[in-house]
Design a protein around this motif. Structure first.
Motif, PDB file in Angstrom:
ATOM      1  N   GLN A 185       0.843  -1.200   0.000  1.00 56.15           N
ATOM      2  CA  GLN A 185       0.000   0.000   0.000  1.00 56.15           C
ATOM      3  C   GLN A 185       0.881   1.252   0.000  1.00 56.15           C
ATOM      4  O   GLN A 185       1.963   1.261   0.586  1.00 56.15           O
ATOM      5  CB  GLN A 185      -0.911  -0.015   1.224  1.00 56.15           C
ATOM      6  CG  GLN A 185      -1.954  -1.130   1.158  1.00 56.15           C
ATOM      7  CD  GLN A 185      -2.812  -1.233   2.419  1.00 56.15           C
ATOM      8  OE1 GLN A 185      -2.409  -0.768   3.483  1.00 56.15           O
ATOM      9  NE2 GLN A 185      -3.976  -1.844   2.290  1.00 56.15           N
ATOM     10  N   PRO A 186       0.401   2.316  -0.660  1.00 56.75           N
ATOM     11  CA  PRO A 186       1.224   3.533  -0.739  1.00 56.75           C
ATOM     12  C   PRO A 186       1.427   4.163   0.638  1.00 56.75           C
ATOM     13  O   PRO A 186       0.511   4.188   1.462  1.00 56.75           O
ATOM     14  CB  PRO A 186       0.410   4.451  -1.659  1.00 56.75           C
ATOM     15  CG  PRO A 186      -0.977   3.914  -1.636  1.00 56.75           C
ATOM     16  CD  PRO A 186      -0.871   2.440  -1.376  1.00 56.75           C
ATOM     17  N   GLY A 191       1.745   7.969  -4.457  1.00 57.25           N
ATOM     18  CA  GLY A 191       0.361   8.158  -4.873  1.00 57.25           C
ATOM     19  C   GLY A 191      -0.139   9.579  -4.690  1.00 57.25           C
ATOM     20  O   GLY A 191      -1.273   9.892  -5.054  1.00 57.25           O
ATOM     21  N   LYS A 192       0.706  10.421  -4.113  1.00 53.86           N
ATOM     22  CA  LYS A 192       0.272  11.801  -3.854  1.00 53.86           C
ATOM     23  C   LYS A 192       1.040  12.819  -4.698  1.00 53.86           C
ATOM     24  O   LYS A 192       0.732  14.012  -4.654  1.00 53.86           O
ATOM     25  CB  LYS A 192       0.470  12.137  -2.368  1.00 53.86           C
ATOM     26  CG  LYS A 192      -0.418  11.279  -1.465  1.00 53.86           C
ATOM     27  CD  LYS A 192      -0.139  11.531   0.003  1.00 53.86           C
ATOM     28  CE  LYS A 192      -1.041  10.633   0.864  1.00 53.86           C
ATOM     29  NZ  LYS A 192      -0.588  10.624   2.273  1.00 53.86           N
ATOM     30  N   VAL A 193       2.029  12.352  -5.420  1.00 55.87           N
ATOM     31  CA  VAL A 193       2.865  13.257  -6.206  1.00 55.87           C
ATOM     32  C   VAL A 193       2.996  12.693  -7.620  1.00 55.87           C
ATOM     33  O   VAL A 193       3.235  11.512  -7.794  1.00 55.87           O
ATOM     34  CB  VAL A 193       4.284  13.385  -5.577  1.00 55.87           C
ATOM     35  CG1 VAL A 193       5.217  14.161  -6.497  1.00 55.87           C
ATOM     36  CG2 VAL A 193       4.194  14.025  -4.203  1.00 55.87           C
ATOM     37  N   THR A 194       2.829  13.581  -8.602  1.00 53.60           N
ATOM     38  CA  THR A 194       3.123  13.214  -9.981  1.00 53.60           C
ATOM     39  C   THR A 194       4.494  13.762 -10.316  1.00 53.60           C
ATOM     40  O   THR A 194       4.762  14.933 -10.041  1.00 53.60           O
ATOM     41  CB  THR A 194       2.093  13.835 -10.954  1.00 53.60           C
ATOM     42  OG1 THR A 194       0.808  13.313 -10.639  1.00 53.60           O
ATOM     43  CG2 THR A 194       2.433  13.517 -12.403  1.00 53.60           C
ATOM     44  N   GLY A 195       5.348  12.926 -10.889  1.00 50.53           N
ATOM     45  CA  GLY A 195       6.626  13.510 -11.256  1.00 50.53           C
ATOM     46  C   GLY A 195       7.666  12.502 -11.660  1.00 50.53           C
ATOM     47  O   GLY A 195       7.439  11.296 -11.656  1.00 50.53           O
ATOM     48  N   LEU A 201       9.460  11.113  -4.386  1.00 49.36           N
ATOM     49  CA  LEU A 201       9.018   9.819  -4.907  1.00 49.36           C
ATOM     50  C   LEU A 201      10.084   8.745  -4.755  1.00 49.36           C
ATOM     51  O   LEU A 201       9.928   7.626  -5.247  1.00 49.36           O
ATOM     52  CB  LEU A 201       8.595   9.945  -6.384  1.00 49.36           C
ATOM     53  CG  LEU A 201       7.244  10.638  -6.569  1.00 49.36           C
ATOM     54  CD1 LEU A 201       6.990  10.930  -8.051  1.00 49.36           C
ATOM     55  CD2 LEU A 201       6.114   9.798  -5.995  1.00 49.36           C
ATOM     56  N   THR A 210       3.701   3.676  -5.977  1.00 47.81           N
ATOM     57  CA  THR A 210       3.703   5.101  -6.322  1.00 47.81           C
ATOM     58  C   THR A 210       2.691   5.425  -7.417  1.00 47.81           C
ATOM     59  O   THR A 210       2.656   6.547  -7.906  1.00 47.81           O
ATOM     60  CB  THR A 210       5.087   5.548  -6.815  1.00 47.81           C
ATOM     61  OG1 THR A 210       5.389   4.831  -8.025  1.00 47.81           O
ATOM     62  CG2 THR A 210       6.173   5.277  -5.780  1.00 47.81           C
ATOM     63  N   PHE A 211       1.898   4.433  -7.816  1.00 44.38           N
ATOM     64  CA  PHE A 211       0.908   4.621  -8.881  1.00 44.38           C
ATOM     65  C   PHE A 211       1.558   4.937 -10.231  1.00 44.38           C
ATOM     66  O   PHE A 211       0.990   5.622 -11.065  1.00 44.38           O
ATOM     67  CB  PHE A 211      -0.109   5.716  -8.507  1.00 44.38           C
ATOM     68  CG  PHE A 211      -1.217   5.220  -7.611  1.00 44.38           C
ATOM     69  CD1 PHE A 211      -0.958   4.810  -6.317  1.00 44.38           C
ATOM     70  CD2 PHE A 211      -2.530   5.145  -8.079  1.00 44.38           C
ATOM     71  CE1 PHE A 211      -1.971   4.335  -5.492  1.00 44.38           C
ATOM     72  CE2 PHE A 211      -3.549   4.669  -7.269  1.00 44.38           C
ATOM     73  CZ  PHE A 211      -3.269   4.267  -5.969  1.00 44.38           C
ATOM     74  N   CYS A 212       2.786   4.439 -10.437  1.00 42.58           N
ATOM     75  CA  CYS A 212       3.509   4.777 -11.671  1.00 42.58           C
ATOM     76  C   CYS A 212       2.846   4.194 -12.912  1.00 42.58           C
ATOM     77  O   CYS A 212       3.025   4.704 -14.010  1.00 42.58           O
ATOM     78  CB  CYS A 212       4.967   4.333 -11.579  1.00 42.58           C
ATOM     79  SG  CYS A 212       5.218   2.544 -11.709  1.00 42.58           S
ATOM     80  N   TYR A 214       3.357   1.107 -14.199  1.00 41.72           N
ATOM     81  CA  TYR A 214       4.222   0.221 -14.992  1.00 41.72           C
ATOM     82  C   TYR A 214       4.289  -1.199 -14.444  1.00 41.72           C
ATOM     83  O   TYR A 214       5.322  -1.866 -14.577  1.00 41.72           O
ATOM     84  CB  TYR A 214       5.642   0.800 -15.061  1.00 41.72           C
ATOM     85  CG  TYR A 214       5.736   2.219 -15.569  1.00 41.72           C
ATOM     86  CD1 TYR A 214       5.210   2.568 -16.810  1.00 41.72           C
ATOM     87  CD2 TYR A 214       6.351   3.210 -14.816  1.00 41.72           C
ATOM     88  CE1 TYR A 214       5.299   3.877 -17.277  1.00 41.72           C
ATOM     89  CE2 TYR A 214       6.454   4.516 -15.271  1.00 41.72           C
ATOM     90  CZ  TYR A 214       5.925   4.850 -16.506  1.00 41.72           C
ATOM     91  OH  TYR A 214       6.020   6.139 -16.965  1.00 41.72           O
ATOM     92  N   LYS A 221       9.760   0.104  -8.041  1.00 39.73           N
ATOM     93  CA  LYS A 221       9.409   1.352  -7.370  1.00 39.73           C
ATOM     94  C   LYS A 221       9.124   1.098  -5.893  1.00 39.73           C
ATOM     95  O   LYS A 221       8.683   0.010  -5.549  1.00 39.73           O
ATOM     96  CB  LYS A 221       8.171   1.974  -8.050  1.00 39.73           C
ATOM     97  CG  LYS A 221       8.454   2.526  -9.441  1.00 39.73           C
ATOM     98  CD  LYS A 221       9.245   3.833  -9.357  1.00 39.73           C
ATOM     99  CE  LYS A 221       9.378   4.520 -10.692  1.00 39.73           C
ATOM    100  NZ  LYS A 221      10.391   3.955 -11.586  1.00 39.73           N
ATOM    101  N   ARG A 348      -2.790   4.820 -15.015  1.00 39.79           N
ATOM    102  CA  ARG A 348      -2.200   5.215 -13.738  1.00 39.79           C
ATOM    103  C   ARG A 348      -2.519   4.179 -12.655  1.00 39.79           C
ATOM    104  O   ARG A 348      -3.588   3.580 -12.649  1.00 39.79           O
ATOM    105  CB  ARG A 348      -2.742   6.583 -13.309  1.00 39.79           C
ATOM    106  CG  ARG A 348      -2.547   7.665 -14.369  1.00 39.79           C
ATOM    107  CD  ARG A 348      -2.818   9.069 -13.813  1.00 39.79           C
ATOM    108  NE  ARG A 348      -4.192   9.284 -13.400  1.00 39.79           N
ATOM    109  CZ  ARG A 348      -5.152   9.803 -14.157  1.00 39.79           C
ATOM    110  NH1 ARG A 348      -4.871  10.163 -15.400  1.00 39.79           N
ATOM    111  NH2 ARG A 348      -6.361   9.977 -13.692  1.00 39.79           N
TER     112      ARG A 348
END
Lengths: 589, 295
Positions: A185-186, A191-195, A201, A210-212, A214, A221, A348
């Protein structure tokens, strides 16, 4: 002389290796493909670089990426999507860990007991396997999946067709739920930052998923995380590190040895006391072509549903009832695509974090894919080309038009609508064990490891129950997408996609149609056990097979230890160590 | 000039595969030299190889625009021109050639007899060709015929893209005999999208006459394999074209392990607008706030 040689470091073999290494046995693991020990160096997040079945770093082929992939004969439109390499097919799996339905086990007495593949039940009860489910769930670990946009859309659809929510691990009725998955679990900023290259991250500011997006390209990750703390618990991130570090976390444990790029070409046997007994293996080193032979007290075959029967047949092991390679199940997948006018977040987050259950019929789950794979999936059909020809099929139902592959402007427009404005549902059929779906040796030229397997599926001649189940779940998938707000719904009608594979070397109650006894030991070769999905008795009723296979492999490890090493079982007596344990981390770094 | 009937049959078949048209630009290959000896053929094989490579590329261009039409002549020819980038801008044709010729683990023991079956068959399958269409267009083809056979029988690694191209072109002329002439080198590339789909219907069916033709060239015990192989191949060609035309392959720099520009498939689909990420802010929470469940 080893205590145990495990053939294959995929979803099942490392489980036996880890459990027996923890008991202090001398375990050798032989893996045919590469070992990606440094994902930062070996991997990228590009779908062709990763998933091209011919050239990708996650493919089915030798360790040296410049050499061609391995050829397998498939005499029908179909696609075998297995991977070589440490981690096997769990390298690109989605981490989903539903338990098998209770109805596929002997002794089940629920009101729906006749709805399952009752001719091919597990030769013991669900309660027998339950402690092993718990053990694996605690080891990986398995947790309730976090929710992203595409899960919200899926849940909205499930609510819309009136399904209730399931809040237990054991499935008892038609229902939907977040996946129970082997994805951490994040935590922190995950999961709170896009980048990209954002220090937030990186581990440890981010932990878990990280919800990447992939999953399919292999999970490493959060960036900078130790291998055993990567979010997705493929065996290269979980069981293999534990097997290699056993002394550091298990009292009396002994580190297993892992050799990659080592293709086992023969299982050796001897006659002992009137019985045929496995006593070693020969393997070939891919890089040099050298062969090695090593003896063992017990051999564990875990090469996968296609390669295990191949190795059995190439080793000329007994096959008196002709069931080696037969009874192959694949959940006879189908694929339904919904196009939306809103963001669905398809690319995502974890590739599939929501599912629905239809015990007695199968299940379904949402799936997000990258653009090339999305279009691959939209074109993979046994129903010809929508609007042009149906190839003798082209079913109609609650989807738009006839089932079939999209082509030309329709295919392009579907993707141009937005890869994040569509939602796919994978239809997972509770399919029957059938003798006709099988692995044999191909008449095509052998490779350097011997005759290659031929995998025959007769998709149009599946049992009436299998075909009925598939139509049922496909219709529910289309209705779910509509209820979620899809503007257009396309059913593709996939040919066999061999990704959930089961039961080609099945265990069973009857010696007339099974290869393994109830302990997963080969009926005709003592000291030879099978610990991959091929050992499963049936297709589990539809749940994704990895967890059940790993639970069974844990039980098999106990049977090996009790039967041939005079030890006591441990699952009922001890508490498991989680694979993220700090002692494992410390031993790796 | 009178044309022997066998010669006419061979010529028709070479034309159907696209070989005759493609070779027309190399006079030595289509010269009437029925007495050519094997030693005289060798240099001609060297002339034919690039011609066939061009034919393969042209055929595969006609294939990849099926799954991703764009602003190119091939998409226009199939009747589906598009303003935005398509398979050719994504280098889908290069992807297919690289994959087929470099990496498909397809046994030569199967590919070579398949190609030979295509190349040696007379024009007795499917629709009879309008011979009147052929006679004025091409000179006798003994030389080309023999050079082609020489190449197919002796090349150690026959490009699989050529086998695929020959197959698609034969089926294309089965669907539409008029595809023998027109723009492009490959009959398949001259078809409308509807006709291309019809060609795939014959492959995927598979068409019994096509199976019989190919089976005849195969050694036992492979003969019964051909029907399954065709259905597999038909599916795989479309699936792989789709994968290659929408993924990053065309702009991927393997040494730098990155893309040199935004891939066509990403442009079309809106995939990760700022490129590769380490994570997305898409964590909403847990359904009904349930973070764990019991057995």
């Amino acid at each position: 002389m080893r205590d145990v040689i495990v053939i294959g470091a995929g979803g099942g073999g490392p489980v036996v290796a880890k459990e027996l290494a923890a008991r202090g046995l001398d375990v050798l693991i032989l893996e045919a493909g590469p070992r990606h020990a440094d994902p930062d160096r070996d991997w990228t997040h590009y779908e062709n670089d990763a998933n091209n079945p011919l050239t990708g770093f996650l493919r089915f082929g030798p360790a040296g990426r410049e050499a061609p992939a391995w050829y397998r004969e498939t005499p029908q439109n179909s696609f075998i999507w297995q991977l070589s390499g440490v981690g096997g097919t769990t390298q690109h799996y989605f981490g989903n860990c539903p338990r098998a339905y209770p109805g596929v086990f002997q002794g089940y007495d629920g009101a729906d007991r006749d709805a399952y593949d009752t001719d091919h039940l597990f030769p013991f009860g669900y309660e027998e396997l339950a402690p092993y489910f718990e053990w694996v769930e605690a080891t990986l670990p398995v947790q309730t999946a976090a929710m992203g946009t595409k899960e919200q859309v899926f849940f909205r659809g499930c609510e819309g067709i009136g399904l209730p929510v399931q809040t237990t691990k054991t499935t008892t009725e038609d229902s939907f739920r977040p996946q129970q998955n082997a994805i951490l679990q994040p935590g922190g900023f995950a999961g709170k930052v896009t980048g990209r290259d954002d220090p937030r991250l990186r581990y440890p500011q981010a932990t878990g998923c990280t919800f990447c997006g992939y999953c399919m390209q292999g999970c490493s990750k959060p960036a900078g995380a130790p291998r055993n703390l990567a979010a997705k618990r493929s065996t290269d991130n979980s069981y293999v590190p534990m097997a290699l570090t056993a002394p550091s976390w298990a009292a009396g444990g002994r580190a297993a040895e892992l050799i990659a790029d080592a293709v086992v070409t023969r299982i050796h046997t001897t006659e002992r006391g009137g019985e045929t007994v496995a006593d070693g293996v020969t393997w070939r080193v891919g890089a040099t072509g050298e062969t090695h032979r090593e003896d063992a007290r017990v051999v564990v075959l875990a090469a996968g549903c296609t390669e295990s029967p191949r190795l059995w047949l190439n080793s000329r092991l007994p096959n008196p009832n002709d069931w080696v390679g037969r009874g192959y199940t694949d959940h006879f997948f189908d694929w339904v695509i919904g196009l939306f006018d809103e963001d669905t977040g398809s690319t995502r987050g974890a590739a599939s974090a929501a599912r629905a259950e239809f015990p007695g019929r199968g299940g379904m789950e949402n799936v997000g894919l990258t653009p090339g794979l999305q279009q691959f999936a939209a074109v993979f059909s046994d129903s010809g080309i929508r609007g042009h020809y149906a190839n003798g099929r082209g079913q109609e139902g609650p989807w738009d038009g006839a089932a079939g592959r999209m082509i030309g402007p329709e295919l392009k427009d579907a993707l141009m609508n937005g890869v994040d404005r569509l939602l796919n549902i994978l239809v997972i059929t509770d399919d029957d064990v059938e003798a006709q779906n099988r692995v044999t040796l191909s008449a095509l030229p052998a490779d350097e490891h011997g005759p290659v397997p031929k995998v025959a599926f007769h998709q149009r001649k599946r049992s009436a129950r299998t075909l009925r189940n598939r139509e049922f779940v496909s219709a529910r998938a289309a209705e779910t997408l509509r209820a979620a707000g899809a503007r257009k719904v396309v059913r593709v009608d996939w040919p066999p996609l061999l990704l959930h594979v089961q039961s080609s070397m099945r265990m069973g109650a009857s010696d007339a149609d099974s290869v393994l006894d109830a302990n997963a030991e080969a009926r005709w070769v003592k000291r030879l056990f099978i610990a991959d999905n091929s050992a499963l008795a049936n297709s589990l009723g539809g749940p994704n097979p990895t967890l059940t296979s790993q639970a069974l492999a844990t039980r098999t490890a106990e049977k090996i230890f009790q039967t041939y090493f005079g030890g006591d079982p441990w699952v009922h007596a001890e508490a498991p160590v989680v694979s993220t344990d700090a002692r494992v981390t410390a031993a790796l770094t | 000039m009178s044309v022997p009937s066998r010669d006419l049959g061979r010529r028709a078949f070479l034309a159907r595969m696209g070989v005759l048209g493609a070779a027309a630009a190399v006079p030595a290959l289509v010269a009437p030299s029925a007495t050519a000896t094997p030693s005289a053929l060798s240099p001609l094989v060297g002339l034919l190889r690039p011609v066939l490579a061009e034919l393969s590329r042209d055929t595969l261009r006609g294939l990849v625009v099926m799954v991703c039409p764009g602003p190119d002549a091939y998409s226009r020819a199939q009747g589906t021109p598009r303003a935005e980038a398509g398979a050719l801008e994504a280098r889908g044709d290069d992807f297919m050639i690289a994959a087929l010729d470099g990496f498909v683990p397809f046994p030569d023991q199967l590919a070579t007899p398949l190609a030979a079956a295509l190349a040696t068959a007379v024009d007795d399958i499917g629709l009879p060709l309008p011979t009147g269409l052929l006679a004025p267009l091409f000179p006798p083809v003994w030389t080309l015929d023999r050079v082609l056979l020489e190449l197919l029988e002796n090349d150690e690694a026959l490009p699989l893209s050529l086998v695929v191209a020959l197959l698609l072109n034969v089926v294309a002329t089965q669907v539409n005999p008029l595809a023998l002439t027109g723009p492009f080198l490959a009959p398949f590339a001259r078809l409308s999208l509807e006709q291309k789909c019809r060609a795939f219907e014959l492959l995927e069916g598979p068409d019994a006459e096509l199976v019989a033709l190919l089976d005849a060239g195969l050694p036992e015990p492979l003969r019964s394999s051909i029907s399954g192989l065709l259905t597999f191949l038909a599916g795989a060609l479309l699936e792989f074209s789709a994968f290659g035309s929408y993924n990053e392959w065309g702009v991927y720099d393997a040494s730098a392990r990155t893309v040199t520009e935004r891939p066509v498939g990403w442009q079309l689909s809106g995939y990760q607008p700022d490129g590769v990420v380490d994570g997305w802010a898409d964590f909403i929470g847990y359904y009904q706030d349930r973070t764990e469940v019991q057995a």
